[in-house]
Design a protein around this motif. Structure first.
Motif, short mmCIF file in Angstrom:
data_model
loop_
_atom_site.label_atom_id
_atom_site.label_comp_id
_atom_site.label_asym_id
_atom_site.label_seq_id
_atom_site.Cartn_x
_atom_site.Cartn_y
_atom_site.Cartn_z
N TRP A 81 7.44 3.87 7.99
CA TRP A 81 7.29 4.18 6.57
C TRP A 81 7.39 5.68 6.29
O TRP A 81 7.38 6.07 5.12
CB TRP A 81 5.94 3.65 6.06
N ASP A 82 7.48 6.53 7.30
CA ASP A 82 7.68 7.97 7.15
C ASP A 82 6.69 8.59 6.15
O ASP A 82 7.06 9.06 5.07
CB ASP A 82 9.12 8.27 6.71
N LEU A 83 5.43 8.59 6.56
CA LEU A 83 4.37 9.11 5.69
C LEU A 83 4.10 10.59 5.90
O LEU A 83 3.30 11.17 5.17
CB LEU A 83 3.08 8.32 5.95
N PHE A 84 4.76 11.24 6.88
CA PHE A 84 4.47 12.64 7.15
C PHE A 84 4.86 13.53 5.97
O PHE A 84 4.12 14.44 5.59
CB PHE A 84 5.21 13.09 8.42
N HIS A 108 3.61 9.21 16.95
CA HIS A 108 4.93 9.74 17.31
C HIS A 108 4.92 10.21 18.77
O HIS A 108 5.89 9.98 19.52
CB HIS A 108 5.29 10.89 16.38
N LEU A 109 3.84 10.84 19.21
CA LEU A 109 3.73 11.28 20.60
C LEU A 109 3.69 10.09 21.55
O LEU A 109 4.28 10.14 22.65
CB LEU A 109 2.47 12.13 20.77
N ALA A 110 3.04 9.01 21.16
CA ALA A 110 2.99 7.82 22.01
C ALA A 110 4.38 7.24 22.22
O ALA A 110 4.74 6.83 23.34
CB ALA A 110 2.06 6.78 21.39
N LYS A 111 5.21 7.22 21.19
CA LYS A 111 6.57 6.71 21.33
C LYS A 111 7.41 7.62 22.21
O LYS A 111 8.19 7.16 23.04
CB LYS A 111 7.22 6.57 19.95
N LEU A 120 0.83 -1.21 0.00
CA LEU A 120 0.00 0.00 0.00
C LEU A 120 0.86 1.26 0.00
O LEU A 120 0.56 2.23 -0.73
CB LEU A 120 -0.92 0.00 1.23
N VAL A 121 1.93 1.30 0.80
CA VAL A 121 2.76 2.50 0.88
C VAL A 121 3.51 2.72 -0.43
O VAL A 121 3.61 3.86 -0.92
CB VAL A 121 3.74 2.38 2.07
N ASP A 122 4.03 1.65 -1.02
CA ASP A 122 4.73 1.81 -2.30
C ASP A 122 3.78 2.30 -3.38
O ASP A 122 4.12 3.18 -4.18
CB ASP A 122 5.33 0.46 -2.72
N LYS A 123 2.58 1.77 -3.38
CA LYS A 123 1.60 2.20 -4.37
C LYS A 123 1.23 3.66 -4.17
O LYS A 123 1.10 4.43 -5.14
CB LYS A 123 0.36 1.30 -4.27
N PHE A 124 1.06 4.07 -2.90
CA PHE A 124 0.70 5.47 -2.61
C PHE A 124 1.83 6.42 -3.02
O PHE A 124 1.57 7.49 -3.61
CB PHE A 124 0.41 5.62 -1.12
N GLN A 160 -6.35 13.58 8.18
CA GLN A 160 -6.57 12.53 9.17
C GLN A 160 -5.35 11.64 9.30
O GLN A 160 -4.95 11.27 10.41
CB GLN A 160 -7.80 11.70 8.77
N CYS A 161 -4.74 11.27 8.19
CA CYS A 161 -3.55 10.42 8.22
C CYS A 161 -2.40 11.14 8.93
O CYS A 161 -1.67 10.53 9.73
CB CYS A 161 -3.17 10.02 6.80
N THR A 162 -2.20 12.41 8.64
CA THR A 162 -1.14 13.18 9.30
C THR A 162 -1.40 13.29 10.80
O THR A 162 -0.47 13.25 11.61
CB THR A 162 -1.04 14.57 8.67
#
Length: 1272
Positions: free
Chosen positions: A679-682, A717-720, A634-638, A708-710
């Motif tokens: 996957w660093d989607l930001f 990231h805050l949880a980590k 999915l990430v590669d396709k996006f 929503q995804c961001t």
């Protein structure tokens, strides 16, 4: 009564172990030989009197207290309340005491009932011997504690719940232990029944409630005794017939004579018991089943159901059933519920149900209508009752009854088993019933939630609903020849019912709204739960992949089927060697994700992966690999599609946008439940949002899902970072990403698309709440660099968004409903969305993220949008008051000021105060005032500051008409007067003094209509205060405007103990001393014009001296009085020359002296008037001791309110709980007569009235003396 044998054990009380049985136990006289002796019969209405046998030394009861070896221990009430002693031993001890001295023991029992009612008084021996029951009850009513409405039966807590049980057990055991002798002595039972009957007619609720419960339990115990007597009579009659049928040679004449004598004694006892039951039924039940208290009515109906079930030969007839039928129309659900449960006990017995045909035909329609009762418990019990009725007769319910009630579901359950069909499988009886259930679910159209249908059938058809094998067969197998296949709609309903049945079996609690909370499961229920979960896993681990493969393209079916794995026992995949079925399930989920873009389906797939990816189970590695492969794809396709989409820019077609959107939806759905940080989607999402902001033509769904995804990226990231598992530079990166994304969302607030703005607003509110100062709580101070506080521009934009998109009319919301304004469902959805937006912003106010005063624009909409957002706004006001009472009060007054300014801008300064706009603001102020509650001390400072801000606002702007006209905002004082009732008396004086700082001498003398707000506000501040605490100007201005002058109370004041001068309560002092450094200026420069300053300090009351130090702080206001060194510039403070001021002061001093003289005259008048009234009472014989009794005749007396019990019922015709009469001490402290002519006279007339009354009194006195001389 035949005396019983002496006990061999001493009387000990309380006693833990079971004592030896007395002569009145069940084993002592099983045949009822100890019949009553031939004593004189006394009526039940009169208390029996007579001495008992001489009492020997040792343990026993004395004056209501148990004595053992000469030492007093506890009362009978205290022993029963503790519940430590066995009821059997307690009763045996009392019986022993009754044998020694029945008067003393009976007195203990009477005091037991009195104390169980919560009465502090006690019946003495003299009262018991010399007073009737009615007189005793009247005396106990006088000694009852009227200050508290609580009594043992209404108190909460485990101790008092146990007391109710012990109280009922005591009465039952007492009758059972006395059933062979004591209850027939015509003394004990007559006295108890007479006492309980009198108490049940009392106006005191505690007496009425307790005595009714005691009488009903006593009646139940007597019913058991009557039933035993009836059985013994039948046995004796059979023995007699058998002996008489013998041949003469074998017949025993002595035995026949004994049997005849025994039957005669039993018949006499039976008659005695029936007389007692009739007395209780007619004296208590007939009146109390219509009592004004629902709990008392419920007790009566519950017990009559027990009587009819226990002793059906005597009570199961129309004469008693009609009471239950009538009470089914009761207004309280508690009483209706007791009626249904009582009838269930009757219809459950087939022998009894056959005798209820007439009752069923008469009240069937009412029972059917109760299936739609507003009380859930009542409706459920009504359906259960109809199920029992239908089992007794198939032809009771008509087709119309089935159409008007959901009772058809219960009819499904009563289906006789057919031995020719198998119980399970497609062609089984269960298969037919499951199909019928599906048909009913679709055709009834009662609701769209299968969970409530399953819960309704679970108690009596759980085995049918747990037949998942048959359900799977109906979904997967092909229909047999000649069998009608299920339609697509029926299959969807069957899948939903199957899922609801699985959830009910695994969670073991009803759906929302069907239960009060989760209950503790028993060991048997827990075992059943584990067994069901194992069956579900073994069965659906194999069938679920097949079901997903068959219904892969159906959104509703797939969404429900994907929720089943979360109820699996995942260990069974390994122990049962079902790994291949797990791989098949993962492949089907992958296929579903590839074919669907619906959000619900994608979230269901994400949730299923989240449950299967549990590190505690051995299948984790297998599932984690499949998930990683799916996300990599999915990430590669996006990334590939996004590069092409951004490069094409404006040339991108709809197909490219759809591909990007579908992939972004899938990633967002998985990012909600899974951490995709690696996957660093930001970067990709931020580029997408930035491009859409620059170009302005990005599709709205792409923008919303990218936001929503961001948002999910930042939260993961805050949880980590919070867990401490991140690297050193991750916090800096998170801070930069969060601030950049927040700025991006703020810029999107100005978008032309409503959906994008709503998404940006929601995410901004969430970010501000998460990254507020509360992020450092619970020992997370290291997260301080992440705190993000909104600046003034962001707060303004958020508030403007709420005002523009939430507080709008329904017809104006055209974008949110997608053109479906006429669709009711669309309007409800749009309203729900607006409520969520408002709640998101109100949370920022509650958690102090934005300033509290920003809520003024929210609070001012309370009345206009009360139906849509009233609950949210009210809760916000409540929470803000808990945070800061003063700031909340200032926000409330600010909201009223905003509405007032809006009204002025719309109507102009010459508006009509009777207009709807102004009345609406006043009504809003009244609502705000009610939110402060009744405790004035808690809100004292807040209310005072509210008045301070309101006064400043009222005098803030000068009149546009020039000098001599009222200020522009003076009408606001009329609104402010709604809060005057929340001020305590001392604060009213202080607020009034603060008001005078803004007034001039000319203002106080104005009486035109335009000055009415000022007059009414000052009058509201003067209400409840004393005249000597008000200013001179207040006295002058109010004299001409009020009709009734305030009446002084010299008599009360003279009796009151004056505290030390300048003393006040500690709570008042804390609030006052905060501002003692601020001097209270007056209206004119010099001198002070308040009466408290002109009066001699020695003559001042303590409240007067203390108000001089109690001031309200304020900043220098442009319309406040200036110092003597400054020149007055405002028209409110026109300067007077020195001579005029001196002349005015002398005039005021003379008026003050005249007023003091008038007060002294009033005091003398009040004393003389009091003496006159006392003399007139002596002359007419109306002394204090001859007043009417405190307790009036019983409102619902058995003698006065006997009526035809065959008539219908009307629960609105009586109200027993009347306000308690005032006792003698309270009557002497009543306020003066406000309807006395002196209270409505002017001061100038009151003196003349005093002298004329004094002259008239002297004339009456002389006439009285002359008449006495003539008599002599």
């Amino acid at each position: 009564m035949i005396a019983g044998q002496d006990l061999h054990t001493e009387f000990q009380f309380p006693q833990e172990a079971d004592s030896q049985l007395s002569s009145d136990t069940d084993l002592e006289d099983p045949d009822g030989k100890n019949a009553k002796a031939g004593k004189g019969r006394k009526a039940l209405g009169d208390k029996a009197k007579g001495g008992g046998a001489g009492r020997g030394p040792g343990a026993g009861w004395m004056n209501g207290h148990h004595r053992e070896n000469g030492m007093e221990t506890m009362t009978l009430f205290e022993v029963v309340k503790m519940g430590k002693s066995a009821t059997q031993s307690v009763v045996d001890d009392w019986i022993e005491a009754y044998k020694h001295d029945r008067d003393v023991a009976l007195l203990d029992l009477i005091n037991f009932f009195i104390q169980c009612s919560g009465c502090k008084g006690a019946v003495s021996g003299d009262m018991f011997r010399n007073m009737q029951n009615s007189e005793i009850i009247r005396k106990m009513t006088e000694e009852f504690d009227e200050d508290s409405g609580d009594y043992p039966l209404t108190l909460s807590g485990p101790q008092w719940k146990k007391f109710r049980i012990s109280f009922c057990d005591f009465i039952a055991v007492l009758v059972r232990q006395c059933q062979y002798s004591i209850i027939y002595d015509e003394y004990m039972m007559d006295t108890v029944i007479s006492l309980l009957t009198g108490l049940s007619d009392s106006q005191v609720r505690a007496f009425r409630h307790t005595s009714t419960l005691a009488a009903m339990k006593l009646m139940t115990a007597l019913v058991n005794v009557a039933l035993n007597l009836s059985i013994n009579m039948d046995n004796t009659q059979r023995q007699y017939e058998a002996e008489r049928n013998k041949v003469v040679a074998k017949r025993a004449s002595d035995r026949l004579e004994l049997l005849l004598q025994k039957r005669k004694e039993l018949q006499e006892n039976q008659d005695e018991i029936e007389n007692m039951m009739n007395a209780i039924f007619k004296g208590v039940f007939v009146h109390r089943y219509r009592d004004a208290i629902a709990e008392i009515r419920a007790i009566c109906i519950e017990e009559i159901g027990v009587w009819m079930k226990l002793y059906s030969d005597a009570f199961l007839n129309d004469s008693y059933l009609k009471y239950v039928g009538w009470t089914m129309h009761d207004k309280q659900g508690e009483v209706r519920l007791k009626c249904l449960t009582a009838l269930q006990g009757l219809y459950h017995n087939r022998e009894l149900s056959a005798r209820l045909e007439l009752f069923t035909s008469r009240f069937k329609d009412r029972i059917v209508s109760m299936t739609l009762d507003k009380e859930y418990d009542v409706a459920v019990q009504a359906i259960k009752l109809l199920t029992l009725v239908l089992q007794s007769s198939d032809e009771v319910l008509t087709a119309e009854d089935c159409e008007t009630t959901p009772f058809f579901t219960g009819r499904l359950l009563y289906c006789p088993e057919d031995e020719g069909f198998p119980r399970r499988g497609r062609q089984s009886l269960n298969g037919s019933l499951i199909k019928t259930t599906v048909f009913f679910y679709l055709e009834s159209e009662l609701h769209e939630h299968g969970a409530y249908l399953v819960d309704s059938l679970w108690e009596c058809a759980s085995e049918l609903l747990k037949d998942w094998e048959t359900m799977i067969s109906l979904l997967l197998d092909e229909p047999m020849p000649g069998e009608e296949a299920l339609t697509d709609r029926q299959e969807t309903a069957l899948v939903e019912i199957m899922l609801c049945a699985i959830r009910q079996a695994c969670e073991c609690h009803p759906p929302v709204g069907r239960g009060t909370g989760k209950r503790v499961l028993t060991a048997k229920e827990k075992k059943t739960q584990l067994d069901d979960r194992t069956r579900i896993t073994e069965m659906f681990a194999v069938a679920l992949p097949l079901l997903l493969a068959k219904y892969c393209v159906d959104i509703d079916k797939v969404t429900n089927l994907l929720q089943i794995p979360k109820y699996f026992d995942l260990d069974i995949y390994t122990t049962g060697r079902l790994e291949k079925h797990l791989d098949a399930l993962l492949r089907q989920i992958w296929e579903v994700i590839d074919k669907h873009t619906d959000t619900e389906v994608l979230e269901a797939c994400s949730t299923t992966y989240h449950y299967l990816c549990n590190e505690e189970f051995t299948i984790y590695n297998r599932v984690d690999i499949a998930r990683s492969q799916l996300l990599d794809e999915l990430v590669d396709k996006f990334s590939r599609l996004l590069e092409d989409f951004l490069q094409e820019g404006e040339e991108a077609d709809d197909d490219d946008a759809y591909q990007v959107l579908s992939t972004l939806k899938k990633i967002s759905a998985f990012h909600n439940a899974h951490d995709l940080s690696k996957w660093d989607l930001f970067t990709s999402n931020y580029r997408l949002l930035n491009t859409g902001l620059q170009n302005g033509d990005m599709p709205e769904q792409i923008v919303t899902h990218a936001m929503q995804c961001t948002h999910y990226i930042i939260l993961w990231h805050l949880a980590k970072v919070s867990d401490g598992s991140s690297l050193q530079g991750d916090m800096v990166t998170l801070r930069k990403q969060m601030r950049a994304f927040s700025l991006m969302c703020q810029r999107y607030l100005n978008s032309i698309n409503t959906a994008v703005k709503e998404q940006a607003f929601t995410i901004l509110c969430d970010l501000l709440l998460i990254f507020s100062h509360q992020i450092m709580s619970s020992g997370r101070e290291q997260l301080e660099p992440l705190v993000f506080l909104p600046d003034s521009s962001l707060q303004a934009e958020l508030l403007n968004f709420i005002l523009d998109h939430v507080f709008i009319d329904q017809d104006d919301d055209s974008n949110s409903t997608d053109g479906q304004q006429d669709d009711e469902a669309g309007k409800i959805e749009a309203l729900h969305k607006r409520r969520n937006l408002l709640a998101a912003y109100c949370k920022l106010i509650i958690y102090n993220v934005v300033e509290i005063n920003t809520g003024a624009d929210i609070f001012k909409q309370y009345m206009r949008y009360y139906n849509d957002y009233g609950d949210i706004i009210k809760e916000t006001m409540s929470k803000t008051r808990q945070i800061d009472k003063i700031q909340c009060a200032k926000t409330l007054i600010l909201s009223l000021q905003k509405l007032f300014n809006d009204m002025l801008s719309e109507l102009g300064f010459n508006f009509d105060r009777s207009s709807s706009a102004f009345c609406g603001i006043k009504e809003l102020a009244r609502r705000f005032s009610l939110t402060f509650g009744l405790d004035q001390l808690k809100t004292r400072e807040a209310i005072a500051m509210l008045h301070k801000d309101g006064i400043e606002f009222a005098f803030k702007e000068p009149s546009p008409q020039g000098e001599g006209s009222p200020p522009l905002n003076l009408a606001f004082l009329d609104i402010l007067s709604e809060f005057s009732s929340k001020l305590i008396r001392q604060d009213k004086r202080t607020v009034h003094m603060y008001l005078e700082r803004f007034m001039t001498f000319q203002m106080a003398l104005q009486r035109e209509d335009c000055w009415l707000p000022l007059i009414s506000y000052r009058n509201s501040l003067q209400a409840g205060g004393d005249d000597d605490t008000m200013s001179v100007i207040s006295g002058i201005s109010s004299r001409g405007s009020t009709i009734r002058s305030k009446k002084s109370k010299p008599a009360t004041a003279s009796k009151r103990k004056l505290p030390e001068e300048n003393s006040c309560s500690s709570s008042d002092a804390v609030w006052m001393n905060r501002e003692q450094n601020v001097q209270t200026p007056v209206m004119m420069h010099s001198p002070h014009l308040t009466s408290t300053v002109l009066r001699d300090p020695k003559k001042m009351r303590p409240e007067d001296s203390y108000t001089t130090a109690y001031t309200i702080p304020t900043e220098q206001h442009p319309h406040q009085p200036l110092s003597t060194q400054q020149q007055p510039q405002h028209h409110h403070q026109a300067a007077l020359d020195y001579n005029t001021q001196v002349t005015w002061m002398l005039t005021q001093r003379q008026q003050a002296e005249a007023r003091q003289q008038q007060e002294r005259v009033n005091m003398h008048y009040a004393k003389m008037r009091n003496h006159m009234q006392q003399a007139m009472r002596r002359g007419s014989g109306l002394m204090e001791d001859d007043e009417e009794p405190i307790v009036e005749d019983v409102m619902m007396s058995s003698e006065d309110r006997l009526e035809d019990i065959n008539e219908g019922m009307d629960f609105d015709t009586m109200d027993i709980d009347l306000p308690a009469s005032k006792n003698r001490r309270e009557r002497t402290e009543l306020k003066p007569d406000y309807f006395d002519p002196s209270s409505i006279m002017d001061d100038s007339v009151r003196i003349l009235y005093f002298f004329s009354t004094f002259h008239l009194f002297a004339h009456f006195k002389s006439v009285y003396f002359n008449s006495c001389i003539n008599v002599l």
